[in-house]
Scaffold this motif. Structure first.
Motif, PDB file in Angstrom:
ATOM      1  N   HIS A   1      30.288  26.328  41.501  1.00 15.06           N
ATOM      2  CA  HIS A   1      30.875  27.355  42.048  1.00 15.06           C
ATOM      3  C   HIS A   1      30.565  28.159  43.309  1.00 15.06           C
ATOM      4  O   HIS A   1      29.742  29.193  42.529  1.00 15.06           O
ATOM      5  N   SER A   2      31.063  29.133  43.889  1.00 20.46           N
ATOM      6  CA  SER A   2      31.312  29.925  45.128  1.00 20.46           C
ATOM      7  C   SER A   2      30.864  31.266  44.325  1.00 20.46           C
ATOM      8  O   SER A   2      32.002  30.960  43.398  1.00 20.46           O
ATOM      9  N   PHE A   3      30.437  31.832  44.088  1.00 21.05           N
ATOM     10  CA  PHE A   3      30.758  33.527  43.833  1.00 21.05           C
ATOM     11  C   PHE A   3      32.527  33.661  44.210  1.00 21.05           C
ATOM     12  O   PHE A   3      32.869  34.579  43.060  1.00 21.05           O
ATOM     13  N   SER A   4      32.410  33.440  45.137  1.00 20.29           N
ATOM     14  CA  SER A   4      34.211  33.878  45.539  1.00 20.29           C
ATOM     15  C   SER A   4      35.103  33.460  44.934  1.00 20.29           C
ATOM     16  O   SER A   4      35.887  33.936  44.568  1.00 20.29           O
ATOM     17  N   ASP A   5      35.220  32.018  44.926  1.00 21.17           N
ATOM     18  CA  ASP A   5      35.641  31.186  43.856  1.00 21.17           C
ATOM     19  C   ASP A   5      35.732  32.116  42.298  1.00 21.17           C
ATOM     20  O   ASP A   5      36.845  32.150  41.809  1.00 21.17           O
ATOM     21  N   PHE A   6      34.811  32.417  42.254  1.00 20.33           N
ATOM     22  CA  PHE A   6      34.700  32.174  40.372  1.00 20.33           C
ATOM     23  C   PHE A   6      34.988  33.862  40.250  1.00 20.33           C
ATOM     24  O   PHE A   6      35.641  34.122  39.398  1.00 20.33           O
ATOM     25  N   MET A   7      34.683  34.714  41.120  1.00 16.16           N
ATOM     26  CA  MET A   7      35.406  35.651  40.892  1.00 16.16           C
ATOM     27  C   MET A   7      36.867  36.099  41.098  1.00 16.16           C
ATOM     28  O   MET A   7      37.527  36.244  40.545  1.00 16.16           O
ATOM     29  N   ASN A   8      37.347  35.051  42.109  1.00 17.34           N
ATOM     30  CA  ASN A   8      38.762  34.926  42.493  1.00 17.34           C
ATOM     31  C   ASN A   8      39.493  34.119  41.295  1.00 17.34           C
ATOM     32  O   ASN A   8      41.313  35.102  41.100  1.00 17.34           O
ATOM     33  N   GLN A   9      39.060  33.655  40.586  1.00 13.93           N
ATOM     34  CA  GLN A   9      40.097  32.872  40.040  1.00 13.93           C
ATOM     35  C   GLN A   9      40.367  33.795  39.002  1.00 13.93           C
ATOM     36  O   GLN A   9      41.001  34.010  37.855  1.00 13.93           O
ATOM     37  N   TYR A  10      38.758  34.291  38.311  1.00 13.96           N
ATOM     38  CA  TYR A  10      39.222  35.833  37.505  1.00 13.96           C
ATOM     39  C   TYR A  10      40.022  36.770  37.736  1.00 13.96           C
ATOM     40  O   TYR A  10      40.541  38.069  36.637  1.00 13.96           O
ATOM     41  N   THR A  11      39.746  37.593  39.029  1.00 15.02           N
ATOM     42  CA  THR A  11      40.938  37.807  39.482  1.00 15.02           C
ATOM     43  C   THR A  11      42.432  37.639  39.448  1.00 15.02           C
ATOM     44  O   THR A  11      43.068  38.470  39.079  1.00 15.02           O
ATOM     45  N   TYR A  12      42.695  36.127  39.482  1.00 16.11           N
ATOM     46  CA  TYR A  12      43.719  35.868  39.088  1.00 16.11           C
ATOM     47  C   TYR A  12      44.113  36.163  37.745  1.00 16.11           C
ATOM     48  O   TYR A  12      45.303  36.526  37.600  1.00 16.11           O
TER      49      TYR A  12
END
Length: 377
Positions: A94-105
């Motif tokens: 995954h892109s890093f931004s997508d990865f972080m968005n998932q765990y932010t959610y």
């Protein structure tokens, strides 16, 4: 082109270039390699956290997170495959931004440990990970202790570094069961269920790194080429953890239910309870033979969830008092053997109410079916 399509196009090009033409992207001297540790959550799949690998290189406009934790719910016979132990998990990127968005959610903290390794090793790891994604190696058969998102990361890191650099250095005097136990705090019935279904393997000493925070802890203690393998852990996302609130998921409802069964003193309820225990014993025995999960084999909890209880009930329905008493005594003997075996096990207290309930109901059956001794005056 939206971000998801861009990411898909990027990774398709990346895999195509590395697998078909052998023209690997060359990382720059500014490239960074990190191990990502994601905090635990309140869902069953997230109780232990997650591990992934990040490779970032601003010169190549690259920031990718690789992880081995993906599975497909649409897999035919998903539940049966998971139970049997031949469900295929796979590596994804995954892109890093997508990865972080998932765990932010999901509101789960994320920690990063940058590895202090030469550029050649960073390049080798990058190439290895892309080679995995482009081949059948991306698929693996999930095993709870031996092959999971954390152990697979350990494997590919050691493969890249050329030796078993990352090894278990702490808590090797604890069993896997003891290491797992705190992860079920605030999830009483999941703790009870796993205590019952896990067999002998999880009582072995935990010499393998298999949990995300175990890896985080051991990376901090690992040396490579006469220096620490990683920098100090950095918090990328931080959320305050809140214990889930449930009126029923606790010891009190469990004790209340078992207490009701004993105190109500109703034969039909006693028989329903004992038959449930017997059928659960058959299930444990079946899973021990059927499943490839070694954690389910040699399950001594079958001494508590004893299939002989079903034989006892057969004699109850055929009104054979002699064999009711005999089998009740045999089951009581098995309970004491079980207690002796459990004295040094961490899950003794959580199953003790079941032991006492079994004992109480078996004693009642013996009393009900004993011959009355006439009193001569």
């Amino acid at each position: 082109m939206n971000s998801s399509l861009k990411n898909l196009f990027f990774f398709a090009c990346l895999i195509f270039s590395t697998s078909s033409f052998g023209q690997n992207i060359l990382l720059s001297k500014n490239a960074r390699v990190s191990v990502m540790t994601c905090d635990t959550g309140n869902e069953s799949y997230s109780l232990f956290g997650h591990t992934a690998v990040r490779i970032a290189d601003t010169d190549n406009n690259l920031d990718v997170v690789y992880n081995y934790g993906a599975f497909d719910f649409a897999t035919p016979n998903f539940v049966a495959k998971f139970a049997k132990g031949d469900l295929q998990y796979f590596a994804v990127a995954h892109s890093f931004s997508d990865f972080m968005n998932q765990y932010t959610y999901e509101q789960r903290s994320v920690f990063e440990q940058e590895l202090i390794i030469p550029l050649a090793y960073k390049q080798k790891l990058f190439d290895n990970l892309n080679s995995v994604l482009a081949s059948e190696r991306r698929y693996y058969t999930y095993k709870f202790i031996d092959r999971n998102c954390t152990s697979m990361v350990v494997e590919i890191l050691n493969e890249t570094l050329g030796s078993n650099v990352i090894l278990k250095k702490s808590d090797t005097d604890k069993t896997y069961r003891t290491i797992l136990y705190p992860h079920f705090d605030n999830f009483f019935y999941q703790k009870l269920g796993t205590s019952i279904i896990f067999g002998k393997k999880v009582d072995e000493y935990g010499t393998r790194i298999f949990l995300p925070f175990e890896l985080l802890k051991n990376l901090e203690q690992t040396q490579f080429e006469n220096h620490s393998l990683c920098k100090e852990s950095k918090t990328l996302l931080e959320f305050k953890k809140e214990a889930p609130k449930s009126w029923w998921d606790n010891f009190y409802t469990f004790a209340l239910l078992l207490g009701f069964i004993v105190v109500i003193n109703k034969k039909s309820i006693d028989l329903l309870y004992l038959s449930t225990m017997g059928f659960l014993g058959l299930f444990l025995g079946f899973m021990g033979f059927y499943s490839f999960h070694q954690e389910l084999a040699y399950n001594y909890n079958i001494l508590l969830f004893n299939p002989l209880l079903l034989v006892l009930l057969y004699f109850h329905y055929t009104k054979n008092k002699k064999w009711i008493i005999n089998l009740a005594l045999v089951n009581i003997l098995f309970l004491f053997v079980y207690l002796g075996f459990m004295l040094n096990k961490i899950h003794l207290l959580i199953v003790l109410p079941l032991v006492l309930t079994n004992l109480a109901l078996l004693v009642k059956m013996i009393i009900r079916n004993s011959k009355r001794v006439p009193v001569v005056i």
